[in-house]
Enzyme design. Structure first.
Site, PDB file in Angstrom:
ATOM      1  N   SER A   1       0.847  -1.194   0.000  1.00  0.00           N
ATOM      2  CA  SER A   1       0.000   0.000   0.000  1.00  0.00           C
ATOM      3  C   SER A   1       0.881   1.242   0.000  1.00  0.00           C
ATOM      4  O   SER A   1       2.031   1.198   0.460  1.00  0.00           O
ATOM      5  CB  SER A   1      -0.888   0.010   1.255  1.00  0.00           C
ATOM      6  OG  SER A   1      -1.523   1.260   1.434  1.00  0.00           O
TER       7      SER A   1
ATOM      8  N   TYR B   1      -2.087  -1.095  10.357  1.00  0.00           N
ATOM      9  CA  TYR B   1      -2.153  -1.406   8.930  1.00  0.00           C
ATOM     10  C   TYR B   1      -0.937  -0.835   8.202  1.00  0.00           C
ATOM     11  O   TYR B   1      -0.267  -1.541   7.441  1.00  0.00           O
ATOM     12  CB  TYR B   1      -3.430  -0.843   8.325  1.00  0.00           C
ATOM     13  CG  TYR B   1      -3.536  -1.056   6.832  1.00  0.00           C
ATOM     14  CD1 TYR B   1      -3.840  -2.310   6.311  1.00  0.00           C
ATOM     15  CD2 TYR B   1      -3.314  -0.007   5.940  1.00  0.00           C
ATOM     16  CE1 TYR B   1      -3.925  -2.512   4.944  1.00  0.00           C
ATOM     17  CE2 TYR B   1      -3.395  -0.202   4.571  1.00  0.00           C
ATOM     18  CZ  TYR B   1      -3.699  -1.456   4.087  1.00  0.00           C
ATOM     19  OH  TYR B   1      -3.776  -1.658   2.725  1.00  0.00           O
TER      20      TYR B   1
END
Length: 260
Positions: free
Chosen positions: A138, A151
């Site tokens: 990401s 995350y």
């Protein structure tokens, strides 16, 4: 119709979002693919659309699920040419207020499962002198993300690990790539409690699962180390490299407080 150098593939987290779209693009290109996720019904819906597709129901948050995928990836009689580590989830909120068990499950899936499957893939591919490993990370991996702290940390691990493997396997015939998308409309928002992002961020900030999947598959075929889909996010990654970490961290924290 896309054309890929892969002869077979395995995609985790293939029941929805980017993983499902990668599966469809591989299917349209005629690449037999093993679909991995917990939701077997969703996998079968996709598998029935393409020749040579098979389903492996596995919970990668468990050792048994991870072992099952590692066995498939390491099978020398039916080698897997492309392995896509796409399974993962996030948790939104203030770290001190979040459930510790959920955070542990997040680390188990995003880090441990990906590590073990990457190890099995690298071992098998290096032994035969060819293969493709695509780890879905990401843009959050390039910057601390208050409100998505765990995350972002897990994705920083994924990007770092993938970069290291790319160098370790250089010259072996094995391609290793990290795909680092920005905001993409998938079930991720629902599972990470970030559905409000759709109203907070403008349309131009969102990329499609189709374009992200295509960029990832093209990138690993070309042996790119890191793939960041979308001009906006490419620019943000470049900016993060030259912005002082303390300032970038504070800016990210302010953005998080505004979203709340």
């Amino acid at each position: 119709m896309p054309s890929f150098p892969f002869t077979t593939a395995l995609v985790t987290g293939a029941s929805s979002g980017i993983g499902a779209e990668m599966a469809r693009q591989l299917g349209r290109a005629g690449v037999p693919t093993v679909l991995v996720a917990r939701r077997g019904d969703k996998l079968r819906e996709i598998a029935e659309q393409f020749d040579g597709f098979s389903v492996l129901e596995a919970d990668l948050g468990t050792a048994a699920g991870q072992d099952a995928v590692m066995e498939a990836v390491g099978n020398t009689e039916d080698p897997i040419d492309l392995v896509v580590n796409n399974a993962g989830f996030g948790t939104s909120g203030q770290f001190a207020e979040l459930d510790a068990d959920r955070l542990g499950d997040e680390v188990e899936l995003n880090v441990k499962a990906l590590t073990r499957i990457s190890n099995a893939a690298a071992r098998a591919m290096a032994a035969r002198g060819s293969g493709y490993l695509l780890n879905v990370s990401s843009v959050a991996s390039f910057q601390a993300a208050p409100g998505l702290a765990v995350y972002a940390a897990t994705k920083a691990y994924v990007t770092s690990l993938t970069e290291a493997l790319h160098e370790e396997l250089r010259g072996t015939g094995v391609h290793v790539t990290a795909l680092c998308p920005g905001l993409t409309k998938t079930e991720f928002q629902e599972h990470s409690n970030t559905t409000e992002y759709e109203a907070t961020f403008p349309d131009f900030a969102w990329t499609s699962a189709e374009s992200v999947a295509a960029a990832g598959l093209d990138g690993v075929a070309k042996n790119k180390t890191i793939v960041v889909p979308g001009a906006l996010y490419k620019g943000l990654v470049v900016t993060s490299d030259i912005t002082p970490r303390a300032f970038a961290r504070r800016l990210s924290g302010l953005a998080s407080s505004i979203r709340r």
